[in-house]
Design a protein around this motif. Sequence first.
Motif, mmCIF file in Angstrom:
data_model
loop_
_atom_site.group_PDB
_atom_site.id
_atom_site.type_symbol
_atom_site.label_atom_id
_atom_site.label_comp_id
_atom_site.label_asym_id
_atom_site.label_seq_id
_atom_site.Cartn_x
_atom_site.Cartn_y
_atom_site.Cartn_z
ATOM 1 N N MET A 195 0.853 -1.202 0.000
ATOM 2 C CA MET A 195 0.000 0.000 0.000
ATOM 3 C C MET A 195 0.881 1.243 0.000
ATOM 4 O O MET A 195 1.768 1.404 0.843
ATOM 5 C CB MET A 195 -0.905 -0.007 1.242
ATOM 6 C CG MET A 195 -1.939 1.096 1.267
ATOM 7 S SD MET A 195 -3.023 0.958 2.723
ATOM 8 C CE MET A 195 -4.106 2.357 2.441
ATOM 9 N N ASN A 196 0.648 2.122 -0.963
ATOM 10 C CA ASN A 196 1.457 3.325 -1.081
ATOM 11 C C ASN A 196 0.565 4.528 -1.419
ATOM 12 O O ASN A 196 0.729 5.182 -2.449
ATOM 13 C CB ASN A 196 2.520 3.138 -2.174
ATOM 14 C CG ASN A 196 3.512 4.273 -2.226
ATOM 15 O OD1 ASN A 196 3.966 4.763 -1.189
ATOM 16 N ND2 ASN A 196 3.842 4.718 -3.430
ATOM 17 N N PRO A 197 -0.401 4.848 -0.542
ATOM 18 C CA PRO A 197 -1.355 5.915 -0.845
ATOM 19 C C PRO A 197 -0.712 7.294 -0.801
ATOM 20 O O PRO A 197 0.223 7.535 -0.036
ATOM 21 C CB PRO A 197 -2.398 5.770 0.261
ATOM 22 C CG PRO A 197 -1.627 5.205 1.413
ATOM 23 C CD PRO A 197 -0.639 4.260 0.788
ATOM 24 N N LEU A 198 -1.232 8.180 -1.629
ATOM 25 C CA LEU A 198 -0.804 9.571 -1.562
ATOM 26 C C LEU A 198 -1.406 10.213 -0.315
ATOM 27 O O LEU A 198 -2.595 10.059 -0.035
ATOM 28 C CB LEU A 198 -1.271 10.332 -2.808
ATOM 29 C CG LEU A 198 -0.984 11.837 -2.831
ATOM 30 C CD1 LEU A 198 0.514 12.094 -2.874
ATOM 31 C CD2 LEU A 198 -1.683 12.496 -4.013
ATOM 32 N N ILE A 199 -0.575 10.916 0.433
ATOM 33 C CA ILE A 199 -1.029 11.654 1.609
ATOM 34 C C ILE A 199 -0.975 13.140 1.299
ATOM 35 O O ILE A 199 0.059 13.663 0.869
ATOM 36 C CB ILE A 199 -0.162 11.352 2.845
ATOM 37 C CG1 ILE A 199 -0.228 9.872 3.215
ATOM 38 C CG2 ILE A 199 -0.601 12.213 4.026
ATOM 39 C CD1 ILE A 199 0.641 9.496 4.408
ATOM 40 N N SER A 200 -2.081 13.821 1.503
ATOM 41 C CA SER A 200 -2.148 15.272 1.327
ATOM 42 C C SER A 200 -2.077 15.934 2.693
ATOM 43 O O SER A 200 -2.925 15.688 3.551
ATOM 44 C CB SER A 200 -3.452 15.674 0.629
ATOM 45 O OG SER A 200 -3.549 15.086 -0.650
ATOM 46 N N VAL A 201 -1.058 16.757 2.899
ATOM 47 C CA VAL A 201 -0.907 17.478 4.165
ATOM 48 C C VAL A 201 -1.381 18.908 3.960
ATOM 49 O O VAL A 201 -0.786 19.670 3.186
ATOM 50 C CB VAL A 201 0.540 17.455 4.672
ATOM 51 C CG1 VAL A 201 0.631 18.149 6.039
ATOM 52 C CG2 VAL A 201 1.057 16.028 4.771
ATOM 53 N N VAL A 202 -2.459 19.268 4.627
ATOM 54 C CA VAL A 202 -3.062 20.594 4.497
ATOM 55 C C VAL A 202 -2.617 21.464 5.670
ATOM 56 O O VAL A 202 -2.816 21.106 6.834
ATOM 57 C CB VAL A 202 -4.603 20.489 4.468
ATOM 58 C CG1 VAL A 202 -5.231 21.885 4.437
ATOM 59 C CG2 VAL A 202 -5.056 19.664 3.266
#
Length: 231
Positions: free
Chosen positions: A1-8
């Motif tokens: 699993m290599n999901p994109l993480i969005s840091v806001v």
Amino acid sequence: MNPLISVVIPAFNEQKYVQRAINSIKKQTYKNSEVIVVTNGCTDNTFEIAKKTADKVYNLKSKGLAKAKNLGAHKSKGEIIIFLDADSILEKHFLKQVVLLVEKGYDCGKAKAKSFEKSFKIKLFMCYQNIGSLIASVSYKIPDGFGMCLFITKKLFYKLEKKHGEVWNSKIPKLLDVDFLKKVKKEGKYKLVMNAAVKASTRRFRKYGFLKVEMEDAFKQKEVRDWGSYK
């Protein structure tokens, strides 16, 4: 699993700190991430500084923390969204720990907190806050705050938005993290991240006094319940 993480990262006049927050994400051991900075009502150079290294930067003309967080989430491409205060930084394994929790079925949570300062008073205060967070993690009925770093899957975010209209409630003036945590703990599978932490600023507590802020927040939590979202 290599999901994109969005840091806001919502930011209001954080020119002294926003680059440090961005750098802490760029230095993570987990690399599949994007940094989204949303400035709101800034009168300093926060926007210009963020533009240099953040992946996406948006500017709201008026000050509004909830609107900034909601906008950042809508502009994100990641399967996981992390909301990070502009004056805080993540320990280098934090994103990886979030991915591991999501793999185990958790879809929301928040970070254990540490401070940049090393005084005994500050360490004791952070310990008190983390114990409170751990106790509050067992039930959505226990009020919880201190949300300098919170994560949620995109799937749960849109589920909450469909139910509430806004995930971050722009109609309430205070303690947005209390309202947010109440909703995610009630609808999702929540976990306090214990194996990596967020290093948080204690500026507000030092300015107004630790006891005064804690007492004010305790009374304001009743106000959040009275505003209607906190049910």
